[in-house]
Design a protein around this motif. Structure first.
Motif, PDB file in Angstrom:
ATOM      1  N   GLY A  62       0.826  -1.214   0.000  1.00  0.00           N
ATOM      2  CA  GLY A  62       0.000   0.000   0.000  1.00  0.00           C
ATOM      3  C   GLY A  62       0.858   1.262   0.000  1.00  0.00           C
ATOM      4  O   GLY A  62       0.608   2.204  -0.764  1.00  0.00           O
ATOM      5  N   TYR A  63       1.907   1.282   0.833  1.00  0.00           N
ATOM      6  CA  TYR A  63       2.791   2.454   0.867  1.00  0.00           C
ATOM      7  C   TYR A  63       3.467   2.650  -0.495  1.00  0.00           C
ATOM      8  O   TYR A  63       3.610   3.778  -0.973  1.00  0.00           O
ATOM      9  CB  TYR A  63       3.859   2.307   1.956  1.00  0.00           C
ATOM     10  CG  TYR A  63       3.291   2.116   3.347  1.00  0.00           C
ATOM     11  CD1 TYR A  63       2.046   2.628   3.693  1.00  0.00           C
ATOM     12  CD2 TYR A  63       4.007   1.418   4.320  1.00  0.00           C
ATOM     13  CE1 TYR A  63       1.520   2.448   4.968  1.00  0.00           C
ATOM     14  CE2 TYR A  63       3.496   1.232   5.584  1.00  0.00           C
ATOM     15  CZ  TYR A  63       2.248   1.743   5.914  1.00  0.00           C
ATOM     16  OH  TYR A  63       1.736   1.554   7.170  1.00  0.00           O
ATOM     17  N   ALA A  64       3.868   1.543  -1.111  1.00  0.00           N
ATOM     18  CA  ALA A  64       4.528   1.643  -2.421  1.00  0.00           C
ATOM     19  C   ALA A  64       3.574   2.256  -3.444  1.00  0.00           C
ATOM     20  O   ALA A  64       3.954   3.131  -4.215  1.00  0.00           O
ATOM     21  CB  ALA A  64       4.999   0.270  -2.877  1.00  0.00           C
ATOM     22  N   LEU A  65       2.329   1.807  -3.404  1.00  0.00           N
ATOM     23  CA  LEU A  65       1.353   2.337  -4.366  1.00  0.00           C
ATOM     24  C   LEU A  65       1.064   3.813  -4.104  1.00  0.00           C
ATOM     25  O   LEU A  65       0.770   4.577  -5.030  1.00  0.00           O
ATOM     26  CB  LEU A  65       0.058   1.522  -4.307  1.00  0.00           C
ATOM     27  CG  LEU A  65       0.161   0.111  -4.894  1.00  0.00           C
ATOM     28  CD1 LEU A  65      -1.119  -0.684  -4.635  1.00  0.00           C
ATOM     29  CD2 LEU A  65       0.451   0.168  -6.401  1.00  0.00           C
ATOM     30  N   GLU A  66       1.184   4.218  -2.843  1.00  0.00           N
ATOM     31  CA  GLU A  66       0.966   5.633  -2.502  1.00  0.00           C
ATOM     32  C   GLU A  66       2.216   6.474  -2.766  1.00  0.00           C
ATOM     33  O   GLU A  66       2.202   7.687  -2.546  1.00  0.00           O
ATOM     34  CB  GLU A  66       0.591   5.757  -1.017  1.00  0.00           C
ATOM     35  CG  GLU A  66      -0.768   5.162  -0.669  1.00  0.00           C
ATOM     36  CD  GLU A  66      -0.913   4.920   0.840  1.00  0.00           C
ATOM     37  OE1 GLU A  66      -0.009   5.332   1.604  1.00  0.00           O
ATOM     38  OE2 GLU A  66      -1.922   4.309   1.248  1.00  0.00           O
ATOM     39  N   GLY A  67       3.303   5.805  -3.143  1.00  0.00           N
ATOM     40  CA  GLY A  67       4.542   6.539  -3.392  1.00  0.00           C
ATOM     41  C   GLY A  67       5.269   6.968  -2.136  1.00  0.00           C
ATOM     42  O   GLY A  67       6.070   7.904  -2.152  1.00  0.00           O
ATOM     43  N   GLN A  68       5.000   6.270  -1.027  1.00  0.00           N
ATOM     44  CA  GLN A  68       5.672   6.637   0.226  1.00  0.00           C
ATOM     45  C   GLN A  68       7.075   6.029   0.231  1.00  0.00           C
ATOM     46  O   GLN A  68       7.327   5.015   0.860  1.00  0.00           O
ATOM     47  CB  GLN A  68       4.859   6.124   1.409  1.00  0.00           C
ATOM     48  CG  GLN A  68       3.496   6.766   1.553  1.00  0.00           C
ATOM     49  CD  GLN A  68       3.068   6.813   3.031  1.00  0.00           C
ATOM     50  OE1 GLN A  68       3.824   7.242   3.890  1.00  0.00           O
ATOM     51  NE2 GLN A  68       1.854   6.364   3.308  1.00  0.00           N
ATOM     52  N   ASP A  69       7.962   6.713  -0.435  1.00  0.00           N
ATOM     53  CA  ASP A  69       9.324   6.206  -0.592  1.00  0.00           C
ATOM     54  C   ASP A  69      10.115   6.333   0.712  1.00  0.00           C
ATOM     55  O   ASP A  69      10.010   7.341   1.411  1.00  0.00           O
ATOM     56  CB  ASP A  69      10.015   7.011  -1.699  1.00  0.00           C
ATOM     57  CG  ASP A  69      11.405   6.501  -1.964  1.00  0.00           C
ATOM     58  OD1 ASP A  69      11.584   5.274  -2.042  1.00  0.00           O
ATOM     59  OD2 ASP A  69      12.324   7.336  -2.065  1.00  0.00           O
ATOM     60  N   GLY A  70      10.923   5.287   1.018  1.00  0.00           N
ATOM     61  CA  GLY A  70      11.830   5.380   2.169  1.00  0.00           C
ATOM     62  C   GLY A  70      11.179   5.143   3.507  1.00  0.00           C
ATOM     63  O   GLY A  70      11.778   5.427   4.546  1.00  0.00           O
ATOM     64  N   VAL A  71       9.981   4.614   3.507  1.00  0.00           N
ATOM     65  CA  VAL A  71       9.351   4.297   4.799  1.00  0.00           C
ATOM     66  C   VAL A  71       9.405   2.785   5.029  1.00  0.00           C
ATOM     67  O   VAL A  71       9.667   2.002   4.116  1.00  0.00           O
ATOM     68  CB  VAL A  71       7.871   4.745   4.868  1.00  0.00           C
ATOM     69  CG1 VAL A  71       7.749   6.245   4.625  1.00  0.00           C
ATOM     70  CG2 VAL A  71       6.998   3.946   3.898  1.00  0.00           C
TER      71      VAL A  71
END
Lengths: 412, 412
Positions: A316-325
């Motif tokens: 989900g974070y990847a799809l939201e573009g939450q890079d580096g988390v």
């Protein structure tokens, strides 16, 4: 774009459950994620272009198999300015396989890798999102209330201590006996502390827990062993592999590899022999070793659910573009235990080491207090029925070929 | 008349299931059996007049608790002509508590005790029937196709080897690795052999099983380890604690007690270090120790059923006046596995030791052949759901007082 999953460091009983969570969640977005790939042996597999397409993987079976089905490695990614060619190779492989998201499963060192890979991508304007999936039986990652893998190893060790305690108690006929179990955890006492949950009363095993956070006091320890044996006829002791003396050095180590990675081991045997020599008691010691982090037959349902959840959340974070988390577990309440998954900055928690806090340790330094029990208890709860064939757990093994390589071989 | 249950020797994960079988079956005959008593710590408890009334015991909970709830002991009953006073004391206690049947649970030595006690009763015309209940994780009792306790320890060890094998296989990135697990069994290789069932193919762990029935051949062993590592990157080895060299002596021992009882241990570590020194591979070794015979959380349903059945059958034999027999398990068919319980003469099988037969051992001496697999496979089958509280098995502990003593204290 395609998504790549990889993992580093010691494996756990539920690391494959996280992999299954990643694969299942990614499959739910066929419009946005093309192939779900997995590197063999972590970042080394990415360098070598050893990559699986997980399309045919049975994620239900995978999620009930301990160990790392895609392989793991011990390799610290150096900073880009030290080895630019290595980074060039990584991005060449990422480009060749149209990889737009890397989900990396690991411990403290892997959180560092995520930050470095993410930074390198930004510097190159390479369209990549890097997300961490936490994992370690040691439970020493900062920023996550607990780590997938810990709850299952903790449940296994607490169960084992309770069971072995029954055995030792049966035989206390005529002579003092001591039983010692050496547990993993490197520099931190989370796993050792978990065995304290085996004791429902002060008379049950373990009677003493020796933690790496507390300098070993031989005089106080032997006095306590003797007092327990005089009261009960036997004494059960948990010893953390990373137990340290007053000088701060580890009591025992097995080996040190070329990179300086110290293999711990021998503290349990040393303590058992110490008691035998000083107090004359009969001794037995157990070294579960890999058994404690591979016990897929006795995992914590809570831990398994969290392992799946961090894998799914990372997608989900990847799809939201939450890079580096990295996906982290947040405790909402102790009892009834509730939790959720939140993103935290991977670079901010990289290479830190969360020790067992002093306010979880018993006043005498040889056990866990009620605050510590309240923290660990929910993490080991829940049993799962594991599919078996001929009396043994049915494990899933990747038996498919790697993808054809697009690039020339990599010469490190 | 009252019935007395007692047990000797190392305990198992299902010895309490046999005790529960005895108590439940005896309770079904209130007209013929008055109290169901249990000696604390075996024959030593009978001598000391340390006796429980089991009327309040929860046999359902007892049957799911590993270890020996009534305690055990290591004590060989001497012949009556050597210590007549000891026999006088035993019969005084039996008479004081109106005990007309003794059901004794144990291994080879306990079968001897049954014959001696039975003979002494006949010589005194004391109305007593003595019946054996077999038990040992070592599986070395003659006259019984298998022994309660073995199937569960075998299941635990085979599961552990399969799981640890997954772990070791995950990490074979760059360097040869060897994993060694040391298992119990004293002079016999039944437990070591059981771990061979973990391997579904020759490439799965364990790749080598070192048995006490086969003299250790260092050259052949190291060559095999090297060949496996060169093929797979790692090698998993089971080592029996009683492994012997070409001279017939055990490779390693921990200790020897005052009675000459040798405590084995260290063979696994020795083998792991041998491989590391000679071949340079990274080594890890596991010593499950008591964990393997106390793992109530992962018992074989078949073993559990047999443990209950021999306990129940022994009560039947006692009621039929079958003095001096032991309940034995008879295999009727391999697949589907069927078995029943039959009486065998206890004195006839006393102090014998059943080794792993040569025709179960692989041609190269480092594994189990198909005949051996066919024998062991059904014994580890079946899983039981174990009641848990807070994520850990709910164990039953006897917390009642002993019966008031009728006689003066015994001075041994």
């Amino acid at each position: 774009m395609n998504l790549l999953y990889a993992q580093s460091g010691g494996v756990t009983a539920v690391i494959n459950a996280s992999a299954a969570g990643v694969i299942d969640a990614a499959r739910e977005h066929p419009g946005r994620i093309g192939k779900v790939l997995a590197a063999r042996h972590g970042i080394l597999g990415l360098l070598a272009e050893d990559i699986y397409d997980t399309a045919a993987v049975d994620t239900v079976a995978l999620a009930h198999t301990p160990g790392g089905a895609f392989g793991s490695c011990r390799f610290d990614l150096p900073p880009e300015d030290e080895q630019p060619a290595l980074y060039d190779r990584l991005f060449a492989v990422l480009a060749a396989h149209d990889i737009g998201a890397v989900l990396y499963n690991g411990g403290n060192g892997s959180m560092d890798l995520i930050g470095r890979l993410s930074g390198a991508a930004r510097r190159r304007s390479f369209p990549l999102v890097c997300v961490g999936v936490p994992k370690t039986v040691d439970n020493d990652i900062e920023g996550s209330d607990c780590c997938p893998g810990y709850g299952s190893a903790a449940k296994y060790l607490a169960t084992s201590m309770r069971e072995a305690g029954r055995d030792v108690a049966s035989m206390t006929g005529r002579k003092g006996r001591v039983f010692v179990m050496e547990v993993m955890g490197r520099n931190v006492g989370w796993l050792a502390a978990a065995t304290a949950l085996a004791a429902r009363t002060p008379d049950e095993a373990p009677h003493i827990v020796l933690l790496p956070e507390v300098a070993f006091d031989e005089v106080a320890f032997l006095a306590r062993v003797q007092a327990v044996v005089e009261r009960l006829g036997y004494c059960a002791v948990t010893v953390a592999e990373g137990l340290r003396g007053a000088d701060g050095g580890v009591l025992m180590k097995q080996d040190r590899d070329a990179k300086g990675y110290v293999q711990l081991g021998g503290a349990g045997e040393a303590i058992a022999h110490l008691v035998h020599e000083r107090l004359g008691y009969k001794q037995h010691f157990s070294v579960p070793d890999y058994l404690q982090r591979a016990a897929g037959h006795w995992i914590s349902a809570t831990d398994h659910a969290q392992a799946v959840a961090v894998g799914r959340a990372a997608v989900g974070y990847a799809l939201e573009g939450q890079d580096g988390v990295t996906a982290a577990i947040r405790r909402v309440a102790d009892a009834p235990y509730t939790w959720d998954v939140v993103p935290v900055d991977a670079a901010g928690i990289a290479n830190l080491e969360r020790k067992l806090p002093a306010d979880f340790i018993a006043a005498d330094g040889m056990g866990l207090n009620e605050a510590g029990r309240r923290y660990i208890r929910p993490l080991i709860c829940g049993e799962l029925s594991i599919p078996c064939v001929d009396g043994l757990p049915a494990h899933y093994v990747i038996d498919q070929p790697l993808l054809p390589r697009q690039l020339p071989p990599y010469a490190a």
